[in-house]
Scaffold this motif. Structure first.
Motif, PDB file in Angstrom:
ATOM      1  N   ARG A 160       2.700  -6.544   2.681  1.00 45.57           N
ATOM      2  CA  ARG A 160       1.411  -6.292   2.026  1.00 45.57           C
ATOM      3  C   ARG A 160       0.892  -7.562   1.336  1.00 45.57           C
ATOM      4  O   ARG A 160      -0.284  -7.886   1.438  1.00 45.57           O
ATOM      5  CB  ARG A 160       1.532  -5.176   0.998  1.00 45.57           C
ATOM      6  CG  ARG A 160       1.602  -3.806   1.603  1.00 45.57           C
ATOM      7  CD  ARG A 160       1.711  -2.735   0.525  1.00 45.57           C
ATOM      8  NE  ARG A 160       1.920  -1.444   1.103  1.00 45.57           N
ATOM      9  CZ  ARG A 160       0.944  -0.669   1.590  1.00 45.57           C
ATOM     10  NH1 ARG A 160      -0.288  -1.099   1.555  1.00 45.57           N
ATOM     11  NH2 ARG A 160       1.217   0.508   2.100  1.00 45.57           N
ATOM     12  N   ASN A 182      11.195  -0.582   1.938  1.00 44.57           N
ATOM     13  CA  ASN A 182      10.072  -0.646   0.993  1.00 44.57           C
ATOM     14  C   ASN A 182       9.855  -2.073   0.490  1.00 44.57           C
ATOM     15  O   ASN A 182       8.718  -2.520   0.341  1.00 44.57           O
ATOM     16  CB  ASN A 182      10.292   0.299  -0.185  1.00 44.57           C
ATOM     17  CG  ASN A 182      10.195   1.754   0.231  1.00 44.57           C
ATOM     18  OD1 ASN A 182       9.540   2.081   1.218  1.00 44.57           O
ATOM     19  ND2 ASN A 182      10.860   2.631  -0.512  1.00 44.57           N
ATOM     20  N   ASN A 222       6.459  -4.246   0.970  1.00 41.88           N
ATOM     21  CA  ASN A 222       5.721  -4.884  -0.121  1.00 41.88           C
ATOM     22  C   ASN A 222       5.474  -6.360   0.182  1.00 41.88           C
ATOM     23  O   ASN A 222       4.389  -6.881  -0.098  1.00 41.88           O
ATOM     24  CB  ASN A 222       6.478  -4.741  -1.447  1.00 41.88           C
ATOM     25  CG  ASN A 222       6.467  -3.306  -1.955  1.00 41.88           C
ATOM     26  OD1 ASN A 222       5.595  -2.526  -1.602  1.00 41.88           O
ATOM     27  ND2 ASN A 222       7.457  -2.962  -2.760  1.00 41.88           N
TER      28      ASN A 222
END
Length: 152
Positions: free
Chosen positions: A90, A83, A87
């Motif tokens: 992103r 995760n 992130n």
């Protein structure tokens, strides 16, 4: 032939054009040398060169360079680590950069390369709302590589 104020002086010999330029104490510059007949203009060459450099600088300022950011993972990555990496990806994609996701294999992990491809597939699927796959997952030596870019 174009005069110093931008007016058309018509077609003339190079001697006459040079003479006019000398009288105005300016330079005779070929603007379009490949045209038939070549187009010349009476201007201050130093000023002309300065203007061209300024235009080039302005054009370079407006260009945006796209970088390729790399995210490295190993096949035994945990969900929370995944995760965090997502992130980061992103953030890179939102800034307009491309992302290279690499899955590095060491030692005995090399025997299970094909089973670990799902990690990259899951990664791509989870960021699919803002990213598209440029190049699908591919083996390059000891790594599996996937390229992502932002959706337009």
């Amino acid at each position: 032939m174009i005069g110093e104020n931008g007016e058309q002086l018509g077609i003339m010999s190079s001697k006459d054009a040079y003479k006019l330029a000398r009288e105005a104490e300016l330079d005779l510059v070929k603007i379009a040398p490949t045209a038939k007949p070549p187009v010349c203009k009476i201007i201050d060459y130093g000023k002309y060169k300065y203007e061209m450099l300024r235009k080039e600088k302005e054009a370079r300022k407006k260009q945006k360079s796209i970088e390729v950011k790399e995210i490295r993972m190993s096949p035994n990555i945990d969900d929370n680590d995944m995760n965090t990496k997502m992130n980061n990806a992103r953030k890179f994609l939102e800034k307009g950069n491309k992302v290279k996701v690499t899955l590095r294999f060491r030692g005995r992990e090399m025997a299970h390369m094909t089973q670990s491809k799902y990690i990259l597939d899951d990664f791509a699927e989870k960021v699919s709302d803002i990213a598209v796959i440029d190049k699908p997952a591919k083996v390059e030596g000891r790594t599996l590589v996937l390229f992502l870019s932002a959706k337009k």
